[in-house]
Write an enzyme that holds these catalytic residues in place. Structure first.
Site, PDB file in Angstrom:
ATOM      1  N   HIS A   1       0.835  -1.203   0.000  1.00  0.00           N
ATOM      2  CA  HIS A   1       0.000   0.000   0.000  1.00  0.00           C
ATOM      3  C   HIS A   1       0.874   1.260   0.000  1.00  0.00           C
ATOM      4  O   HIS A   1       0.672   2.175  -0.820  1.00  0.00           O
ATOM      5  CB  HIS A   1      -0.913  -0.020   1.242  1.00  0.00           C
ATOM      6  CG  HIS A   1      -1.879   1.119   1.311  1.00  0.00           C
ATOM      7  ND1 HIS A   1      -3.214   1.003   0.976  1.00  0.00           N
ATOM      8  CD2 HIS A   1      -1.713   2.416   1.669  1.00  0.00           C
ATOM      9  CE1 HIS A   1      -3.815   2.171   1.129  1.00  0.00           C
ATOM     10  NE2 HIS A   1      -2.924   3.047   1.559  1.00  0.00           N
ATOM     11  N   GLU A   2       1.860   1.311   0.906  1.00  0.00           N
ATOM     12  CA  GLU A   2       2.694   2.508   1.019  1.00  0.00           C
ATOM     13  C   GLU A   2       3.624   2.668  -0.185  1.00  0.00           C
ATOM     14  O   GLU A   2       3.830   3.779  -0.675  1.00  0.00           O
ATOM     15  CB  GLU A   2       3.511   2.458   2.323  1.00  0.00           C
ATOM     16  CG  GLU A   2       2.682   2.451   3.588  1.00  0.00           C
ATOM     17  CD  GLU A   2       1.700   3.604   3.664  1.00  0.00           C
ATOM     18  OE1 GLU A   2       2.007   4.693   3.149  1.00  0.00           O
ATOM     19  OE2 GLU A   2       0.605   3.416   4.239  1.00  0.00           O
TER      20      GLU A   2
ATOM     21  N   HIS B   1       1.678   4.201  -2.966  1.00  0.00           N
ATOM     22  CA  HIS B   1       1.631   5.665  -2.853  1.00  0.00           C
ATOM     23  C   HIS B   1       2.901   6.296  -3.423  1.00  0.00           C
ATOM     24  O   HIS B   1       2.851   7.235  -4.228  1.00  0.00           O
ATOM     25  CB  HIS B   1       1.498   6.083  -1.385  1.00  0.00           C
ATOM     26  CG  HIS B   1       0.118   5.965  -0.823  1.00  0.00           C
ATOM     27  ND1 HIS B   1      -0.989   6.514  -1.433  1.00  0.00           N
ATOM     28  CD2 HIS B   1      -0.333   5.381   0.318  1.00  0.00           C
ATOM     29  CE1 HIS B   1      -2.061   6.261  -0.696  1.00  0.00           C
ATOM     30  NE2 HIS B   1      -1.694   5.573   0.364  1.00  0.00           N
TER      31      HIS B   1
ATOM     32  N   ASP C   1      -7.201   8.153   2.715  1.00  0.00           N
ATOM     33  CA  ASP C   1      -6.759   8.597   1.382  1.00  0.00           C
ATOM     34  C   ASP C   1      -7.962   9.032   0.539  1.00  0.00           C
ATOM     35  O   ASP C   1      -7.909  10.064  -0.147  1.00  0.00           O
ATOM     36  CB  ASP C   1      -6.020   7.471   0.656  1.00  0.00           C
ATOM     37  CG  ASP C   1      -4.827   6.959   1.437  1.00  0.00           C
ATOM     38  OD1 ASP C   1      -4.213   7.763   2.161  1.00  0.00           O
ATOM     39  OD2 ASP C   1      -4.514   5.760   1.323  1.00  0.00           O
TER      40      ASP C   1
END
Length: 391
Positions: A190-191, A194, A268
């Site tokens: 997930h990070e 980003h 988000d």
């Protein structure tokens, strides 16, 4: 029992000021008594309005040579009564905004005078890393860093303490590190999603670091450092922020499948929806056209202002706004998913390194990413703030 006490205190205050003229009267948080009249229940005869009426009367009764000057402060000037702001009362307004990078540097110098800093600590770099911080935030930052240095048994404040203090102020307390392998892998993808989507989209701020260390409600965080003070933001930059914000959800969907997407993207989605809506209704950056679509009072955070404002938007215009917002987000999401599909090998490598180290610096991240793909030049070769100032 206490009816009229506020008005009586205002009379006593001004009588005392006139007796000590020349005199300055300073009223802090004047919105507590100076709020717009006629918004309460009880026909406008409540204690607060009586206090305001007495204040208006006292200020109106000054002669030119009374020698009394009244100064007031508030962070909510939009809710003040119009009678307070007319000429003869508070007729001069001075707006004090958040400090720019130069201002932050000077404020940090003041709050670091009584603290021992390591020779590697550069005040100008800290100022660059803290856009949007007020003077109180910067004072809190230096105090937190000093406390951390004391807890760690150090005799000087190092960059490590300052970095941790910034993270704590912005994102909250550091949480317990994750031990569940599946959750940790999902958060890592997930990070990295980003970071990759943001870096490969022209106009986005550079990645400062990616971490799996939980803070506040977040299980992991991706930090960005602005290349310059964000006073004027272009459409390209706003759109890039939406793409970067959707990178985490895109990574979950492409890598784990649509059925495995999680609640981790809730924050988000709120942020990118707000940006997209502002692009449409406030900044005129959509197909609808370059005009403000909603009255400022309707968008106000103040409940009373929103109640008093009349929303004259038609159903057709509301539908057009929703469609424009959705179109911006949908196109950004497709770009984010394409970034994930086209860079799967690189993402796997980044996740492997992140799982091992738990925190990746921006330079480490870009070094690995550049081995697999080209990074847009305006995301790497931006002029630092220091060069812009000297120019």
């Amino acid at each position: 029992m206490f009816v009229g006490v506020g008005a009586s205190r205002v009379r006593d205050l001004f009588n005392k000021a006139k007796a000590n003229a020349p005199c300055l009267v300073f009223i802090d948080e004047i919105d507590a008594v100076g709020r717009q009249r006629g918004t309460g229940i009880g026909g406008g005869n409540d204690e607060r309005e009586q206090t305001l009426n007495q204040l208006l009367t006292e200020m109106d009764g000054f002669s030119g040579d009374s020698g009394v000057i009244v100064i007031a402060a508030t962070n909510r000037p939009e809710i003040l009564d119009s009678a307070l702001l007319r000429s003869g009362r508070f007729d001069r307004q001075v707006s004090v905004g958040l400090p720019d990078v130069r201002g932050r540097e000077e404020i940090l110098k003041v709050h670091s005078k009584n603290k021992k800093l390591d020779r590697d600590v550069d005040i100008s770099v800290i100022a660059m890393r803290t856009p949007g911080f007020s003077g109180a935030d910067l004072a809190n930052l230096m105090n937190e860093a000093a406390i951390l240095a004391g807890r760690r048994g150090k005799d000087r404040v190092t960059l490590k303490e300052i970095d941790d203090s910034i993270d704590r102020i912005v994102a909250g307390m550091e949480g317990t590190k994750m031990t569940d392998g599946k959750s940790k892998i999902l958060v890592a993808y997930h990070e990295i999603g980003h970071a990759v989507c943001a870096t490969l989209t022209p106009g986005h701020d550079p990645v400062q670091k990616v971490t799996l260390i939980p803070r506040g409600q977040a299980r992991g965080l991706t930090w960005f450092i602005p290349g310059e003070d964000p006073t004027l933001i272009s459409r390209k930059q706003l759109f890039a922020r939406i793409v970067g914000g959707l990178g985490g959800r895109a990574a979950e969907e492409i890598i784990f499948g649509e059925s495995e997407i999680t609640t981790g993207a809730a924050g988000d989605l709120q942020q990118i929806t707000q940006i997209a809506r502002q692009m449409v209704i406030t900044y005129g950056m959509s197909e609808i056209g370059p005009w403000a679509l909603v009255d400022q009072a309707v968008q106000s955070s103040d409940v009373v202002m929103r109640m008093l404002a009349r929303n004259q938007m038609s159903e057709k215009l509301a539908e057009d706004i929703d469609n424009s917002v959705r179109q911006i987000i949908d196109s950004a999401y497709e770009i984010a998913k394409n970034h994930i599909r086209n860079n799967r090998e690189c993402i796997d490598k980044l996740v492997e390194v992140l799982m091992e180290k738990e925190t990746l610096s921006g330079d480490e991240f870009r070094a690995i990413l550049s081995e697999f793909t080209d990074i847009p030049s305006d995301n790497v070769n931006r002029k630092p703030i220091r060069e812009l100032i000297e120019a």
